[in-house]
Each structure stands twice: as C-alpha cells, then as structure tokens.
Design a protein around this motif. Structure first.
Motif, PDB file in Angstrom:
ATOM      1  N   TRP A 193       0.821  -1.218   0.000  1.00  6.14           N
ATOM      2  CA  TRP A 193       0.000   0.000   0.000  1.00  6.14           C
ATOM      3  C   TRP A 193       0.854   1.268   0.000  1.00  6.14           C
ATOM      4  O   TRP A 193       0.415   2.314  -0.483  1.00  6.14           O
ATOM      5  N   THR A 194       2.083   1.171   0.515  1.00  9.89           N
ATOM      6  CA  THR A 194       3.019   2.295   0.400  1.00  9.89           C
ATOM      7  C   THR A 194       3.307   2.578  -1.075  1.00  9.89           C
ATOM      8  O   THR A 194       3.245   3.719  -1.539  1.00  9.89           O
ATOM      9  N   HIS A 195       3.619   1.535  -1.808  1.00  6.75           N
ATOM     10  CA  HIS A 195       3.916   1.692  -3.234  1.00  6.75           C
ATOM     11  C   HIS A 195       2.672   2.118  -4.000  1.00  6.75           C
ATOM     12  O   HIS A 195       2.754   2.963  -4.912  1.00  6.75           O
ATOM     13  N   PHE A 196       1.532   1.569  -3.660  1.00  3.32           N
ATOM     14  CA  PHE A 196       0.259   1.919  -4.285  1.00  3.32           C
ATOM     15  C   PHE A 196       0.014   3.424  -4.195  1.00  3.32           C
ATOM     16  O   PHE A 196      -0.364   4.070  -5.178  1.00  3.32           O
ATOM     17  N   THR A 197       0.239   3.995  -3.042  1.00  2.37           N
ATOM     18  CA  THR A 197      -0.106   5.395  -2.789  1.00  2.37           C
ATOM     19  C   THR A 197       0.933   6.365  -3.324  1.00  2.37           C
ATOM     20  O   THR A 197       0.595   7.360  -3.978  1.00  2.37           O
ATOM     21  N   LEU A 198       2.210   6.097  -3.064  1.00  2.00           N
ATOM     22  CA  LEU A 198       3.249   7.082  -3.343  1.00  2.00           C
ATOM     23  C   LEU A 198       3.817   6.985  -4.756  1.00  2.00           C
ATOM     24  O   LEU A 198       4.110   8.010  -5.384  1.00  2.00           O
ATOM     25  N   GLN A 199       3.991   5.780  -5.273  1.00  2.00           N
ATOM     26  CA  GLN A 199       4.581   5.661  -6.598  1.00  2.00           C
ATOM     27  C   GLN A 199       3.613   6.093  -7.695  1.00  2.00           C
ATOM     28  O   GLN A 199       4.002   6.715  -8.683  1.00  2.00           O
ATOM     29  N   SER A 200       2.343   5.796  -7.528  1.00  2.00           N
ATOM     30  CA  SER A 200       1.362   6.095  -8.570  1.00  2.00           C
ATOM     31  C   SER A 200       1.182   7.592  -8.784  1.00  2.00           C
ATOM     32  O   SER A 200       0.905   8.041  -9.911  1.00  2.00           O
ATOM     33  N   ALA A 201       1.335   8.384  -7.743  1.00  4.07           N
ATOM     34  CA  ALA A 201       1.159   9.832  -7.871  1.00  4.07           C
ATOM     35  C   ALA A 201       2.120  10.413  -8.905  1.00  4.07           C
ATOM     36  O   ALA A 201       1.757  11.278  -9.713  1.00  4.07           O
ATOM     37  N   THR A 202       3.353   9.915  -8.889  1.00  5.36           N
ATOM     38  CA  THR A 202       4.352  10.373  -9.851  1.00  5.36           C
ATOM     39  C   THR A 202       4.110   9.773 -11.224  1.00  5.36           C
ATOM     40  O   THR A 202       4.181  10.461 -12.251  1.00  5.36           O
ATOM     41  N   SER A 203       3.816   8.476 -11.267  1.00  4.17           N
ATOM     42  CA  SER A 203       3.723   7.768 -12.546  1.00  4.17           C
ATOM     43  C   SER A 203       2.587   8.277 -13.427  1.00  4.17           C
ATOM     44  O   SER A 203       2.747   8.401 -14.642  1.00  4.17           O
ATOM     45  N   VAL A 204       1.433   8.551 -12.842  1.00  8.73           N
ATOM     46  CA  VAL A 204       0.309   9.058 -13.627  1.00  8.73           C
ATOM     47  C   VAL A 204       0.713  10.352 -14.328  1.00  8.73           C
ATOM     48  O   VAL A 204       0.353  10.590 -15.489  1.00  8.73           O
ATOM     49  N   PHE A 205       1.496  11.163 -13.644  1.00  6.89           N
ATOM     50  CA  PHE A 205       1.896  12.468 -14.177  1.00  6.89           C
ATOM     51  C   PHE A 205       2.938  12.330 -15.274  1.00  6.89           C
ATOM     52  O   PHE A 205       2.776  12.887 -16.373  1.00  6.89           O
ATOM     53  N   ILE A 206       4.008  11.590 -15.022  1.00 12.11           N
ATOM     54  CA  ILE A 206       5.121  11.586 -15.979  1.00 12.11           C
ATOM     55  C   ILE A 206       4.928  10.588 -17.120  1.00 12.11           C
ATOM     56  O   ILE A 206       5.519  10.751 -18.188  1.00 12.11           O
TER      57      ILE A 206
ATOM     58  N   GLY B 263       8.179  -8.304  -6.213  1.00 11.71           N
ATOM     59  CA  GLY B 263       7.312  -8.252  -7.381  1.00 11.71           C
ATOM     60  C   GLY B 263       5.874  -7.992  -6.989  1.00 11.71           C
ATOM     61  O   GLY B 263       5.175  -7.182  -7.621  1.00 11.71           O
ATOM     62  N   LEU B 264       5.422  -8.657  -5.941  1.00 11.83           N
ATOM     63  CA  LEU B 264       4.069  -8.446  -5.440  1.00 11.83           C
ATOM     64  C   LEU B 264       3.873  -7.004  -4.988  1.00 11.83           C
ATOM     65  O   LEU B 264       2.864  -6.361  -5.310  1.00 11.83           O
ATOM     66  N   VAL B 265       4.845  -6.482  -4.257  1.00  6.20           N
ATOM     67  CA  VAL B 265       4.762  -5.103  -3.767  1.00  6.20           C
ATOM     68  C   VAL B 265       4.775  -4.109  -4.926  1.00  6.20           C
ATOM     69  O   VAL B 265       4.030  -3.121  -4.937  1.00  6.20           O
ATOM     70  N   ASN B 266       5.587  -4.403  -5.931  1.00  7.37           N
ATOM     71  CA  ASN B 266       5.708  -3.499  -7.078  1.00  7.37           C
ATOM     72  C   ASN B 266       4.401  -3.393  -7.865  1.00  7.37           C
ATOM     73  O   ASN B 266       4.159  -2.397  -8.555  1.00  7.37           O
ATOM     74  N   ILE B 267       3.568  -4.411  -7.748  1.00  2.00           N
ATOM     75  CA  ILE B 267       2.258  -4.362  -8.407  1.00  2.00           C
ATOM     76  C   ILE B 267       1.446  -3.180  -7.886  1.00  2.00           C
ATOM     77  O   ILE B 267       0.716  -2.530  -8.639  1.00  2.00           O
ATOM     78  N   GLY B 268       1.583  -2.887  -6.588  1.00  2.68           N
ATOM     79  CA  GLY B 268       0.751  -1.865  -5.954  1.00  2.68           C
ATOM     80  C   GLY B 268       0.747  -0.547  -6.681  1.00  2.68           C
ATOM     81  O   GLY B 268      -0.311  -0.024  -7.063  1.00  2.68           O
ATOM     82  N   GLY B 269       1.935   0.025  -6.902  1.00  2.00           N
ATOM     83  CA  GLY B 269       2.015   1.335  -7.530  1.00  2.00           C
ATOM     84  C   GLY B 269       1.487   1.340  -8.941  1.00  2.00           C
ATOM     85  O   GLY B 269       0.807   2.285  -9.369  1.00  2.00           O
ATOM     86  N   PHE B 270       1.771   0.278  -9.697  1.00  6.69           N
ATOM     87  CA  PHE B 270       1.359   0.271 -11.099  1.00  6.69           C
ATOM     88  C   PHE B 270      -0.102  -0.120 -11.260  1.00  6.69           C
ATOM     89  O   PHE B 270      -0.748   0.282 -12.228  1.00  6.69           O
ATOM     90  N   LEU B 271      -0.640  -0.867 -10.312  1.00  6.89           N
ATOM     91  CA  LEU B 271      -2.079  -1.123 -10.307  1.00  6.89           C
ATOM     92  C   LEU B 271      -2.835   0.196 -10.140  1.00  6.89           C
ATOM     93  O   LEU B 271      -3.768   0.501 -10.889  1.00  6.89           O
ATOM     94  N   ALA B 272      -2.415   0.988  -9.167  1.00  7.24           N
ATOM     95  CA  ALA B 272      -3.039   2.296  -8.951  1.00  7.24           C
ATOM     96  C   ALA B 272      -2.825   3.213 -10.139  1.00  7.24           C
ATOM     97  O   ALA B 272      -3.720   3.971 -10.540  1.00  7.24           O
ATOM     98  N   THR B 273      -1.640   3.136 -10.753  1.00  8.80           N
ATOM     99  CA  THR B 273      -1.317   4.008 -11.877  1.00  8.80           C
ATOM    100  C   THR B 273      -2.211   3.758 -13.069  1.00  8.80           C
ATOM    101  O   THR B 273      -2.809   4.694 -13.630  1.00  8.80           O
TER     102      THR B 273
END
Length: 416
Positions: free
Chosen positions: A211-224, A337-347
């Motif tokens: 959920w850390t990756h879900f919340t914080l990584q996606s904010a940047t990825s959607v933008f860039i 790998g499982l954790v990395n899914i979080g940010g890109f799922l949200a993205t």
C-alpha cells in the motif's frame, strides 16, 4: 551495480517515452483520451500482471538471465510502436514493452541485495533508483527533441536499438551475488517459491509495503507517464519545451530527496511510517491547491505540485525497505514483485479513469455549444481529482496494515 543502474535507466526511458509523445500519439492515431490511455494502461497492466511471475523466476534463476530477457522484449516492443500507424499494433508493442520492463526493476533490487545488506543496501537502493530515474530526463529532453525533429518512427526505432545494448552489458558484466560460491543454493521449484510468496503475503509488513507503493509511486507515474505533459501544455498553457524540462526535472528531486529517504530507512526506521503518511497528505494538499485554484495556477503552486510529485517516487522506495526488514533474502524477488504491483495497479487504473473523465468533460462542453479540444483546463481539473481517491484508498489500507503489524510485533514475531 553499474549494470543494474544502466538497465533501470533504459527501462525508465522506455517506460516514460510515451509521456512526452502524448500529443503526437493523439494526432498519429486519431483517438479519444480513453483510447489513448489504453497505450499506457495496457503497458502497465502487463507490467503489473508480470510482477509475481517474474519474481518467481527471479528467485529461481537470478537477475542476469532476466535482464537479458527483459531488454529483448522492450526492444521488440518499441520497434512495433515505431512502425505502427494504427493504435491496435501500438498497444501490442507497449504490452511487450511492459512485459520486458517487468523484468528490470526487481532484478536490480535483487542485485543490490545479492551484493549488500542492511544500511548499505538501503543507500545503494536509493542511489541506483535515482540514477535509473535519469531515464525520465532522457525521454523528456533528448528523446523528445528527436521526436519533434525526426518524427515518431525514427525516435522510437532509435530507442529500440539502444535498448539492445543492455543484452550485451547483462551478459558480459552482471553477476548475481558478491560471493556466488557461498550464497549459491539449490534451484527451488516454482511450487516451493510460490508457497513462500503466499506465506510472505500474509505478513502485515509486506502488505504495508504494497500500500506504500500503491499510494506514493502512482502519484508520480500518472503524471510523468501520460497525463502530466498534456496537463502542462494544454491545461496550463506552457510551451512544449518547458513542459519537457519540467518532466525531466523530476529526476533532480530524486537526487535531493533520495539520500533523505535512505537516511530515514537506515538510521531511523521508526520514522518510515510517519514519512509515508506525511507524503501522502502532501499529495492531497498539492493537488487541492492546483485543482481548486484558478484555471491557470500560479508558478508557485505549480512548483509545489512538481516538488511533491517528484518527491513521492523516492519515498515510495520505503516499500522495499519494509520487505527487506520482514522477508528473507532468498524470497525477496517474488515478494518485491508483489509489492511493485501496488504502484502500477493504482497508476493504470487512475490513468484510464482520467481518460474517461477527459472525454466526458469534452462531450459535455461540446453539448453545451462550446467547441473545445480534447485537453482543456476544466477537463484536467476533473480528471486529476482521481488522485484523491487513490490516496484515500491507499492510505486507509496502509494504516489498517500498520495497526495489524504493531499487534504482531507485540507477540514477538518480526519476520517470515
């Protein structure tokens, strides 16, 4: 380690290449915002879906082989994008790119953990991640310049050829562990690796990382990766050149914030939880000032937004410090790998929903007698509000799992 950083830099360059080509893609394929978003969504959906399978393969075969496979897939995908004149084959190309990209990041993390441990691993993870993020600047500045000067096909073909260099680098340079004779272990069956992953996923510390990756990584990825460039050009009236520089400047904050994150993780691990919450709330604040402010926000507000979003990605690396804390090194590949899914799922969910909103706003304005284009300030005002939902869901689940972790730690159990 240099090879791992080079691999990640090329992966980020390939991944973010569409972000500065959004307007050109709209013209080349003549599609709506929702249809255009499928280029990025399909790429990231495959990337996310491949994380666990790639993690299982990583725990079984090591990083070197996976880096070779990933670079070949990315190169083939970009060639397909380069020659496409309709969106369908381009989507297939971006899917191949996403599949290849899935091999790279967690392989780099595995290399770090094979060569370093503890605080050294945390520091090098941040350093190599920041170096890799230079790929954003490569796509935003030299790639964007090549795209505008030479056109779509030459730009993406060039990127494909450069990516093939990673095959040679991986074969010649990469070694999975510092002491392979000591750390070498019998190759595990996929069944055994998968069983270990299921066990790890039950640990609240691993779910906190997700959920850390879900919340914080996606904010940047959607933008860039997709909507930041048209938001800046069409929504805020900036020139294409300035928008490219702003997208590229995200890397600078990575080098500024990265050492801070590394220090928090290595010296003050108790502060990791607080950092996740503070950065999450900062994302809400920055977007609130942008969305609910005037149609064209002040340079100060825009600067705050860029600083917060570009800082969010380095702080998302706390997720992998959590896994290193709670999971054995032998099973980190699949777990990361499982954790990395979080940010890109949200993205990819946020990207697609934002595209639907942009289309809906355009249709509503045209129905009201206003002849507007696809990307407008009002459209982005509504489309970018999807970030509030992402943070609300991600932060809520993070806090739930943190409470569960604290209960578990009181029993004396720390790791799986």
């Amino acid at each position: 380690m240099a090879a791992g950083a080079f691999a990640y830099l090329l992966a980020v360059t390939n991944r973010s290449s569409l972000g500065v080509a959004t307007l050109e893609a709209s013209e080349r394929f003549a599609v709506s915002a929702a249809q255009l978003s499928t280029l990025a969504v399909a790429q990231l959906a495959v990337y996310a879906a491949m994380q666990v399978p790639v993690g299982l393969l990583l725990d079984r075969y090591g990083a070197r082989i996976l880096l070779v496979l990933g670079s070949v897939l990315m190169s083939v995908g970009q060639i397909l994008v380069a020659v496409s004149v309709e969106i369908s084959p381009a989507v297939v190309g971006r899917m191949l790119l996403g599949m290849g990209d899935a091999f790279i990041f967690i392989s780099m993390i595995r290399l770090i953990n094979g060569w370093y441990s503890g605080a050294k691993a945390s520091r090098r993870q941040q350093l190599l991640t920041n170096i890799g993020q230079l790929g954003q600047a490569v796509s935003a500045i030299p790639f964007a310049a090549l795209l505008h000067l030479q056109g779509w096909s030459i730009a993406f073909s060039t990127l494909s050829i450069v990516t093939l260099l990673l095959v040679v680098v991986s074969l010649v340079v990469v070694r999975d562990d510092r002491e392979p004779d000591v750390l070498h272990h019998k190759v595990k069956s996929l069944k055994s690796v998968f069983s270990t992953l299921l066990l790890n996923s039950r640990h609240p510390g691993v779910r906190m990382a997700f959920w850390t990756h879900f919340t914080l990584q996606s904010a940047t990825s959607v933008f860039i990766l997709l909507w930041g460039y048209p938001f800046l050009v069409n929504g805020q009236g900036l020139s294409k050149e300035l928008a490219s520089l702003i997208i590229g400047s995200f890397v600078i904050m990575g080098f500024v914030v990265g050492p801070l994150v590394s220090t928090v993780c290595s010296k003050y691990p108790a502060m990791r939880d607080r950092a996740v919450v503070v950065v999450s709330l900062s994302i809400v604040l920055a977007w609130s000032l942008t969305i609910f402010g005037p149609e064209r926000v002040s340079i100060l507000t825009l600067t705050l937004l860029v600083v917060v979003l570009s800082s969010s990605a380095p702080f998302s690396m706390i997720a992998f410090d959590y896994t290193r804390t709670f999971v054995k090194k032998s099973s980190l590949g699949a777990t990361n790998g499982l954790v990395n899914i979080g940010g890109f799922l949200a993205t990819f969910m946020a990207m697609f929903v934002a595209g639907l909103i942009l289309d809906a706003v355009q249709q509503a304005q045209n129905s009201a007698g206003l002849d507007v284009g696809l990307y407008t300030a009002l459209g982005f005002r509504w489309a970018m509000s999807v970030q509030f939902l992402v943070v609300a869901v991600g932060l809520t689940m993070y806090l739930v799992e943190r409470k569960s972790l604290h209960r578990l730690l009181r029993t004396g159990i720390t790791a799986v």
